[in-house]
Design an enzyme around this catalytic site. Sequence first.
Site, short mmCIF file in Angstrom:
data_model
loop_
_atom_site.label_atom_id
_atom_site.label_comp_id
_atom_site.label_asym_id
_atom_site.label_seq_id
_atom_site.Cartn_x
_atom_site.Cartn_y
_atom_site.Cartn_z
N VAL A 109 16.20 -34.19 -48.50
CA VAL A 109 16.09 -35.47 -47.82
C VAL A 109 14.97 -36.27 -48.47
O VAL A 109 13.84 -35.79 -48.59
CB VAL A 109 15.81 -35.28 -46.32
CG1 VAL A 109 15.44 -36.60 -45.67
CG2 VAL A 109 17.02 -34.68 -45.64
N GLU B 212 -1.71 -10.63 -39.72
CA GLU B 212 -0.58 -9.75 -40.00
C GLU B 212 -0.51 -9.36 -41.47
O GLU B 212 -0.28 -8.19 -41.80
CB GLU B 212 0.71 -10.43 -39.55
CG GLU B 212 0.85 -10.48 -38.03
CD GLU B 212 1.98 -11.35 -37.53
OE1 GLU B 212 2.26 -11.31 -36.32
OE2 GLU B 212 2.60 -12.07 -38.34
N GLY C 246 17.08 -30.09 -41.29
CA GLY C 246 16.37 -28.83 -41.21
C GLY C 246 17.12 -27.82 -40.35
O GLY C 246 17.58 -28.15 -39.25
N GLY D 216 15.78 -24.71 -39.38
CA GLY D 216 14.85 -23.67 -38.93
C GLY D 216 15.20 -23.27 -37.51
O GLY D 216 16.35 -23.38 -37.07
N PHE D 217 14.21 -22.81 -36.76
CA PHE D 217 14.48 -22.34 -35.40
C PHE D 217 15.03 -23.46 -34.52
O PHE D 217 15.98 -23.25 -33.76
CB PHE D 217 13.20 -21.78 -34.78
CG PHE D 217 12.79 -20.46 -35.36
CD1 PHE D 217 13.51 -19.31 -35.10
CD2 PHE D 217 11.66 -20.36 -36.17
CE1 PHE D 217 13.13 -18.09 -35.64
CE2 PHE D 217 11.28 -19.15 -36.72
CZ PHE D 217 12.02 -18.00 -36.45
N GLY D 218 14.44 -24.66 -34.62
CA GLY D 218 14.90 -25.76 -33.79
C GLY D 218 16.25 -26.30 -34.21
O GLY D 218 17.15 -26.46 -33.38
N ALA E 142 7.73 -21.06 -32.69
CA ALA E 142 9.19 -21.03 -32.65
C ALA E 142 9.74 -21.23 -31.24
O ALA E 142 10.73 -21.96 -31.06
CB ALA E 142 9.69 -19.71 -33.25
N ASP F 236 7.87 -28.03 -34.99
CA ASP F 236 6.55 -28.24 -35.59
C ASP F 236 6.28 -29.68 -35.95
O ASP F 236 5.13 -30.13 -35.91
CB ASP F 236 6.41 -27.38 -36.86
CG ASP F 236 6.30 -25.90 -36.55
OD1 ASP F 236 6.25 -25.54 -35.35
OD2 ASP F 236 6.27 -25.10 -37.50
#
Length: 458
Positions: free
Chosen positions: A85, A176, A17, A19-21, A323, A306
Amino acid sequence: MDTNLPVSSQPRVVIVGCGFGGLRLAKSLRDAPVQVVVIDRNNYHNFQPLLYQVATGALEADSIAYPIRKIFAGQKNFFYRMADVQRVDTASNTVQTSVGDIRYDYLVLATGSLTNFFGIESLEKNAMQIKSIPNALNLRSFIFQNFEKALLTENPEEKQALMNIVVVGGGPTGVEISGSLAEMRKHVLPKDYPELDLSKMKIILVEAGAELLGPMSVKSQQDAMRYMQELGVEVRLNTHIKGYENCRAYYSETDFIPTENLIWAAGVNGAAVPGIPAEIVARNKRINVNQWNQVEGLPNVFAIGDVANMVTEEMPRGLPMLAPVAQQQAELLGDNLQRIIKGQAPVPFVYKNKGVMAIVSRNKAVVDLPKDVHFSGIFGWFTWLFVHLMTLVGFRNKVVAFVDWAFSYFSSDQALRLIIRPFSRRDVKDDQGKKKAEHATGTPQYNPTPPAIQTPAA
């Protein structure tokens, strides 16, 4: 299939992954004596907090995405493989992917989250969601397709259902996108669809709890509710959507809201990977980790963001799925991996809350900072814009987003009202009801159709 990764004497850190991490972790290992391998089903990093702006035509899709290979250009110890995966084999230290098996010395799961439909099949089948760029583009196309259909129908009930938009979930995403849709109803749709009576169009925000923005301060909740009312968004609290079919969003056995457009933003589960022992996967599909983000019982497997369920005294239900949590865990894990390789003890993770914010519409946002600091309105709006602009990956993306926002602000218009690829719910399931692999409204970060993971009963 051979993944053609070079053989190295250095330990291999496989990150699932980007993403942010995953992105932050791979960057933090730039100068580490390790081989870094990132696996992601997309060849780009996706800035999820702004997906709703792609869905409503405020931003271009490529202004919130950035190529993974370009991000890491020049990082000599970095390798990327575009793959799904399928499973983790912890006995043999391998990740089974759609392009072949990849061996690891250390494995980091940064797979993010999936939409949680709470087992309601009609919602999973028919509701729209915003978890990926394809989701956002599908939603944008679907909304404008329905307005085109509303122009053609003479049936008033069908016309109303085509124009109504129901957003389920009163968290930041739900608030939002509801605010953005209200702005679009006021400034954009009257120009494009003067033949429609848009005073009859309803934007309904449904929340199962007693307030909007549950994790935020009472002042932010009150301000958000006031902003929603000023925008003409109908907010229904303490209301559960129990099913959705035949253009009807049911909140009881017989009562419903007529709508062709239902956007589900009500909950998420961790995107746990098959192969992780069921006993360490929590009920919300997050993987139990210790204070070093180490997966319980697996000394060389870690999880961040997450998908990681890190329980603390302050947060007995686990750290929030935000995040900043993923980024802070990634930074520390990058240091801890190097400590572990050197035979040193890792440092425990301590989350530093830097605040939470949500934008409602132009000049309307709410911000909560530590020590009970709260502000809202235009100052909160500028703060939200600045933070998100600086967090975007890539100079070009920052410039494009800034220009698009400035254009929208001064012109009260959104130029990206494009139906690039028409979307139909018939694509969700085939005639036998079997989910298709390309189910575009349910695309997790790393794997479109992961096998079910059995979790122990409470």
